[in-house]
Design a protein around this motif. Structure first.
Motif, mmCIF file in Angstrom:
data_model
loop_
_atom_site.group_PDB
_atom_site.id
_atom_site.type_symbol
_atom_site.label_atom_id
_atom_site.label_comp_id
_atom_site.label_asym_id
_atom_site.label_seq_id
_atom_site.Cartn_x
_atom_site.Cartn_y
_atom_site.Cartn_z
ATOM 1 N N PRO A 1 0.802 -1.229 0.000
ATOM 2 C CA PRO A 1 0.000 0.000 0.000
ATOM 3 C C PRO A 1 0.833 1.278 0.000
ATOM 4 O O PRO A 1 0.481 2.259 -0.652
ATOM 5 C CB PRO A 1 -0.824 -0.117 1.285
ATOM 6 C CG PRO A 1 -0.906 -1.571 1.563
ATOM 7 C CD PRO A 1 0.372 -2.152 1.057
ATOM 8 N N MET A 2 1.965 1.296 0.695
ATOM 9 C CA MET A 2 2.771 2.515 0.739
ATOM 10 C C MET A 2 3.396 2.801 -0.621
ATOM 11 O O MET A 2 3.479 3.966 -1.030
ATOM 12 C CB MET A 2 3.861 2.355 1.803
ATOM 13 C CG MET A 2 4.358 3.653 2.335
ATOM 14 S SD MET A 2 2.995 4.550 3.107
ATOM 15 C CE MET A 2 3.573 6.189 2.884
ATOM 16 N N ALA A 3 3.820 1.750 -1.337
ATOM 17 C CA ALA A 3 4.392 1.958 -2.671
ATOM 18 C C ALA A 3 3.331 2.504 -3.622
ATOM 19 O O ALA A 3 3.626 3.379 -4.450
ATOM 20 C CB ALA A 3 4.963 0.651 -3.206
ATOM 21 N N GLU A 4 2.124 2.009 -3.519
ATOM 22 C CA GLU A 4 1.034 2.513 -4.356
ATOM 23 C C GLU A 4 0.744 3.979 -4.031
ATOM 24 O O GLU A 4 0.471 4.778 -4.926
ATOM 25 C CB GLU A 4 -0.225 1.661 -4.152
ATOM 26 C CG GLU A 4 -0.078 0.227 -4.607
ATOM 27 C CD GLU A 4 0.103 0.106 -6.104
ATOM 28 O OE1 GLU A 4 -0.479 0.916 -6.842
ATOM 29 O OE2 GLU A 4 0.837 -0.799 -6.533
ATOM 30 N N THR A 5 0.808 4.332 -2.769
ATOM 31 C CA THR A 5 0.583 5.722 -2.371
ATOM 32 C C THR A 5 1.655 6.627 -2.968
ATOM 33 O O THR A 5 1.353 7.694 -3.525
ATOM 34 C CB THR A 5 0.581 5.836 -0.838
ATOM 35 O OG1 THR A 5 -0.433 4.973 -0.320
ATOM 36 C CG2 THR A 5 0.306 7.259 -0.386
ATOM 37 N N TYR A 6 2.940 6.209 -2.838
ATOM 38 C CA TYR A 6 4.025 7.010 -3.408
ATOM 39 C C TYR A 6 3.890 7.130 -4.924
ATOM 40 O O TYR A 6 4.120 8.194 -5.493
ATOM 41 C CB TYR A 6 5.386 6.408 -3.056
ATOM 42 C CG TYR A 6 5.782 6.602 -1.617
ATOM 43 C CD1 TYR A 6 5.421 7.743 -0.916
ATOM 44 C CD2 TYR A 6 6.530 5.639 -0.946
ATOM 45 C CE1 TYR A 6 5.790 7.911 0.399
ATOM 46 C CE2 TYR A 6 6.908 5.813 0.360
ATOM 47 C CZ TYR A 6 6.537 6.947 1.030
ATOM 48 O OH TYR A 6 6.906 7.119 2.326
#
Length: 177
Positions: free
Chosen positions: A131-136
């Motif tokens: 999820p954090m990679a998708e957010t970035y």
């Protein structure tokens, strides 16, 4: 001249006070006969007079102090109104039912423990489809889209023209001859 005199008087007044003296040298005197308790003596004398015993209930000093686990059943076993068996609302469970409840609770605990561990693992991952990679990725895409639109507005070169220009500068596309 008046500033020096004022400073001198303040310094003389400060040396006569005991406000900055160590606690053992300070003396407390009773100022008035008010209900507040002010004692004479040094701070060390007053500290030695502090009562460390627990305060009892003034209405009923026979009440026990509740510290830790108090066994009320042994205290009031002789009282005929004190019941310890067949208490209304008390559920009696045999060992088989109790073991079944423990087993079911253990299953539920294990299920939620696995869910918690999976969530902790997902939060700890920094590479891959997390999820954090998708957010970035979304944030960077929006940022560079805005940069491209502003560049098109200021220079007049369209976004595909900007991409072509960057490919030429990077050496991915050869020069036009």
């Amino acid at each position: 001249m008046t500033k020096n005199l004022t400073f001198l008087l303040a310094a003389i007044a400060a040396t006569g006070t005991t406000a900055f003296a160590p606690a053992q040298q300070r003396h407390f005197t009773k100022i008035s006969s008010s209900p507040t308790q002010l004692f004479e003596g040094t701070a060390a004398d007053r500290a030695s007079e502090v009562d460390v015993e627990p305060q009892m209930n003034p209405d009923n000093p026979n009440l026990p102090a509740l510290k830790g686990d108090y066994d009320w059943d042994t205290e009031f076993a002789a009282d005929p109104d004190w019941i310890t068996e067949n208490v209304p609302g008390k559920t009696v469970v045999n060992e088989v039912d109790l073991a079944a409840q423990v087993t079911e609770l253990s299953k539920i605990e294990e299920k939620y423990r696995k869910i918690r561990l999976d969530q902790e693992y997902t939060k700890a991952r920094i590479i891959g489809f997390v999820p954090m990679a998708e957010t970035y990725n979304g944030r960077f895409a929006m940022f560079f889209l805005v940069v491209g639109l502003l560049t098109e507005y200021w220079t007049g070169i369209t976004i595909p023209g900007q991409i072509e220009e960057m490919a030429r500068v990077g050496g991915f596309i050869g020069p036009d001859y």
